[in-house]
Design a protein around this motif. Structure first.
Motif, PDB file in Angstrom:
ATOM      1  N   GLY A   1      -4.888 -12.547   6.485  1.00 42.27           N
ATOM      2  CA  GLY A   1      -5.841 -12.750   7.554  1.00 42.27           C
ATOM      3  C   GLY A   1      -5.969 -11.534   8.454  1.00 42.27           C
ATOM      4  O   GLY A   1      -7.085 -11.100   8.793  1.00 42.27           O
ATOM      5  N   LEU A   2      -4.837 -10.961   8.833  1.00 41.91           N
ATOM      6  CA  LEU A   2      -4.864  -9.764   9.681  1.00 41.91           C
ATOM      7  C   LEU A   2      -5.485  -8.578   8.942  1.00 41.91           C
ATOM      8  O   LEU A   2      -6.204  -7.770   9.546  1.00 41.91           O
ATOM      9  N   GLY A   3      -5.224  -8.489   7.635  1.00 41.15           N
ATOM     10  CA  GLY A   3      -5.814  -7.423   6.835  1.00 41.15           C
ATOM     11  C   GLY A   3      -7.323  -7.530   6.768  1.00 41.15           C
ATOM     12  O   GLY A   3      -8.041  -6.522   6.837  1.00 41.15           O
TER      13      GLY A   3
ATOM     14  N   PRO B   1       5.078 -18.143   2.250  1.00 40.05           N
ATOM     15  CA  PRO B   1       3.605 -18.124   2.209  1.00 40.05           C
ATOM     16  C   PRO B   1       2.975 -17.826   3.570  1.00 40.05           C
ATOM     17  O   PRO B   1       1.894 -17.234   3.639  1.00 40.05           O
ATOM     18  N   LEU B   2       3.647 -18.235   4.649  1.00 38.41           N
ATOM     19  CA  LEU B   2       3.107 -17.960   5.981  1.00 38.41           C
ATOM     20  C   LEU B   2       3.018 -16.457   6.232  1.00 38.41           C
ATOM     21  O   LEU B   2       2.041 -15.967   6.806  1.00 38.41           O
ATOM     22  N   PHE B   3       4.031 -15.719   5.771  1.00 41.80           N
ATOM     23  CA  PHE B   3       4.032 -14.257   5.906  1.00 41.80           C
ATOM     24  C   PHE B   3       2.887 -13.661   5.093  1.00 41.80           C
ATOM     25  O   PHE B   3       2.164 -12.771   5.568  1.00 41.80           O
ATOM     26  N   VAL B   4       2.714 -14.151   3.872  1.00 43.93           N
ATOM     27  CA  VAL B   4       1.686 -13.625   2.970  1.00 43.93           C
ATOM     28  C   VAL B   4       0.290 -13.873   3.534  1.00 43.93           C
ATOM     29  O   VAL B   4      -0.536 -12.956   3.646  1.00 43.93           O
ATOM     30  N   GLU B   5       0.011 -15.121   3.896  1.00 49.65           N
ATOM     31  CA  GLU B   5      -1.336 -15.467   4.346  1.00 49.65           C
ATOM     32  C   GLU B   5      -1.668 -14.879   5.713  1.00 49.65           C
ATOM     33  O   GLU B   5      -2.819 -14.534   5.986  1.00 49.65           O
ATOM     34  N   THR B   6      -0.657 -14.761   6.576  1.00 49.36           N
ATOM     35  CA  THR B   6      -0.907 -14.132   7.876  1.00 49.36           C
ATOM     36  C   THR B   6      -1.302 -12.677   7.690  1.00 49.36           C
ATOM     37  O   THR B   6      -2.243 -12.175   8.331  1.00 49.36           O
TER      38      THR B   6
ATOM     39  N   ALA C   1       0.827  -1.216   0.000  1.00 50.98           N
ATOM     40  CA  ALA C   1       0.000   0.000   0.000  1.00 50.98           C
ATOM     41  C   ALA C   1       0.856   1.258   0.000  1.00 50.98           C
ATOM     42  O   ALA C   1       0.621   2.187  -0.782  1.00 50.98           O
ATOM     43  N   ARG C   2       1.864   1.305   0.856  1.00 53.78           N
ATOM     44  CA  ARG C   2       2.712   2.490   0.936  1.00 53.78           C
ATOM     45  C   ARG C   2       3.501   2.679  -0.370  1.00 53.78           C
ATOM     46  O   ARG C   2       3.656   3.808  -0.857  1.00 53.78           O
ATOM     47  N   ALA C   3       3.985   1.569  -0.943  1.00 56.14           N
ATOM     48  CA  ALA C   3       4.735   1.655  -2.196  1.00 56.14           C
ATOM     49  C   ALA C   3       3.838   2.113  -3.343  1.00 56.14           C
ATOM     50  O   ALA C   3       4.252   2.915  -4.186  1.00 56.14           O
TER      51      ALA C   3
ATOM     52  N   ARG D   1      -2.354   0.997   6.582  1.00 54.37           N
ATOM     53  CA  ARG D   1      -2.432   0.027   7.676  1.00 54.37           C
ATOM     54  C   ARG D   1      -2.432  -1.404   7.120  1.00 54.37           C
ATOM     55  O   ARG D   1      -2.149  -2.357   7.850  1.00 54.37           O
ATOM     56  N   PHE D   2      -2.802  -1.546   5.835  1.00 55.30           N
ATOM     57  CA  PHE D   2      -2.700  -2.856   5.180  1.00 55.30           C
ATOM     58  C   PHE D   2      -1.271  -2.997   4.661  1.00 55.30           C
ATOM     59  O   PHE D   2      -0.837  -2.202   3.819  1.00 55.30           O
ATOM     60  N   PHE D   3      -0.561  -3.996   5.117  1.00 51.04           N
ATOM     61  CA  PHE D   3       0.813  -4.183   4.650  1.00 51.04           C
ATOM     62  C   PHE D   3       0.840  -4.971   3.345  1.00 51.04           C
ATOM     63  O   PHE D   3       1.600  -4.675   2.440  1.00 51.04           O
ATOM     64  N   LEU D   4      -0.013  -5.976   3.264  1.00 50.36           N
ATOM     65  CA  LEU D   4      -0.049  -6.836   2.081  1.00 50.36           C
ATOM     66  C   LEU D   4      -1.413  -7.512   2.020  1.00 50.36           C
ATOM     67  O   LEU D   4      -1.816  -8.178   2.974  1.00 50.36           O
ATOM     68  N   HIS D   5      -2.134  -7.306   0.914  1.00 51.18           N
ATOM     69  CA  HIS D   5      -3.467  -7.870   0.675  1.00 51.18           C
ATOM     70  C   HIS D   5      -4.567  -7.067   1.380  1.00 51.18           C
ATOM     71  O   HIS D   5      -4.339  -6.442   2.409  1.00 51.18           O
ATOM     72  N   VAL D   6      -5.756  -7.135   0.782  1.00 51.45           N
ATOM     73  CA  VAL D   6      -7.012  -6.563   1.259  1.00 51.45           C
ATOM     74  C   VAL D   6      -7.099  -5.047   1.021  1.00 51.45           C
ATOM     75  O   VAL D   6      -8.175  -4.468   1.033  1.00 51.45           O
TER      76      VAL D   6
END
Length: 331
Positions: A283-285, A275-280, A108-110, A235-240
């Protein structure tokens, strides 16, 4: 008395980084007289992070599009060989702008940074593992130009085999529809089909149609519209962040459209990130998005109660995926 332009917008106008129409959208009622600018100019923004070889296939296809006046590459982190090749592309093409060295600041920031650097009235966000099909950019812009603003137009995202990808067009994203989709429950319990977010199995429309959300893999939006809603929520780092942007466009009275004839081929799962970083993060997003939309304390409590399940299912999905290595890039 006409309102005065904020200093930041005045600076952008002087630097020819903002068109008169864009400034008027940001500060309604202001009289601005500037030479006309190409109203169809497109800047493509690609965010790269250990994206692999396909990134260069994507770049090559973007540069072949005459409608693309600017390609902005934000490199959040890549292998040494990828960094070198990106710098060679930056030096070879005047319309390419490469930004490196800032580390992984999140998608998002990028993306917001890339939009701020854009010099064209239209921005197309494109995943680094997505390949534009012929005429996709023109089709997205044509539709956006004929639609009341603010609007966001998403492409039809295809798998490499030509089938439509999940997430290309979506219904309303809620905690229940999210769990139904993440767990693929409608496949085993047909009566839950009405709660399925993804609509790729539905009949393909003949023309662009309104939807609740589109895929962030490829979509077009006016730069002024993107700025006016505050860009992506960082606030979204990756996804959503794409789902959230679609919701905010609609909340402002705008339209989100799915374009059935503007197509991109999305490879998917090419990132060398765990993938654990991506999917986590996904989920948090999702949890943050639902809390953001909740307008009563009871809805917030309901979401908080479901949040462990949402994050847990996302993590379980990660277990099923193999992590790719940087050495796979150019082996």
């Amino acid at each position: 008395m006409k309102p005065a332009l904020p200093p930041t917008i005045s600076d952008l106008l002087k630097a020819q980084r903002l068109a008169a129409g864009e400034a008027e959208a940001l500060v309604p009622g202001t009289d601005i007289v500037l030479p006309a600018r190409d109203t169809r100019g497109v800047a493509v923004v690609i965010i790269a992070y250990h994206s692999g070889r396909i990134l260069f296939d994507s770049i090559e296809r973007v540069l072949a599009e005459a409608a693309v006046k600017q390609l902005i590459l934000i490199d959040n982190g890549s292998s040494e060989r990828t960094i070198e090749l990106l710098r060679e592309i930056d030096e070879a093409y005047e319309r390419v702008l490469l930004v490196q060295g800032h580390g992984n600041i999140g998608f998002a920031r990028a993306a917001n940074m890339g939009t701020q650097l854009a010099s064209q009235p239209w921005v197309v966000f494109l995943n680094p593992d997505a390949i534009l099909c012929d005429g996709a950019v023109e089709a997205l812009v044509d539709t956006a130009l004929s639609t009341p603003r603010p609007c966001l137009v998403g492409a039809r995202v295809l798998n490499p085999d030509g089938s439509e990808q999940r997430g290309s067009r979506r219904g309303e994203v809620t905690p229940i529809t999210t769990l139904v989709s993440l767990m693929r429950l409608s496949r085993y319990l047909p009566f839950l089909r009405g709660f399925e977010i993804h609509r790729e199995d539905e009949l393909l429309p003949d023309a662009p149609v309104p939807v609740a959300a589109v895929s962030g893999a490829c979509f077009c939006i006016a730069r002024a519209d993107f700025l006016s809603v505050g860009g992506f929520d960082t606030r979204f780092f990756l996804h959503v962040e794409d789902v959230d942007l679609c919701w905010r466009i609609r909340k402002k009275g705008g339209t989100v459209l799915f374009h059935p004839k503007a197509e991109v081929i999305h490879e998917g799962h090419t990132s060398r990130v765990d993938p654990l970083f991506v999917e986590t993060n996904k989920g948090l997003g999702l949890v943050y998005y639902f809390l953001k939309r909740a307008d009563t304390i009871w809805r917030k409590l309901y979401i908080m109660a479901l949040s462990p399940l949402i994050v847990g299912v996302s993590i379980l999905r990660a277990v099923m995926r193999r992590r790719l290595r940087d050495t796979d890039d150019f082996s």
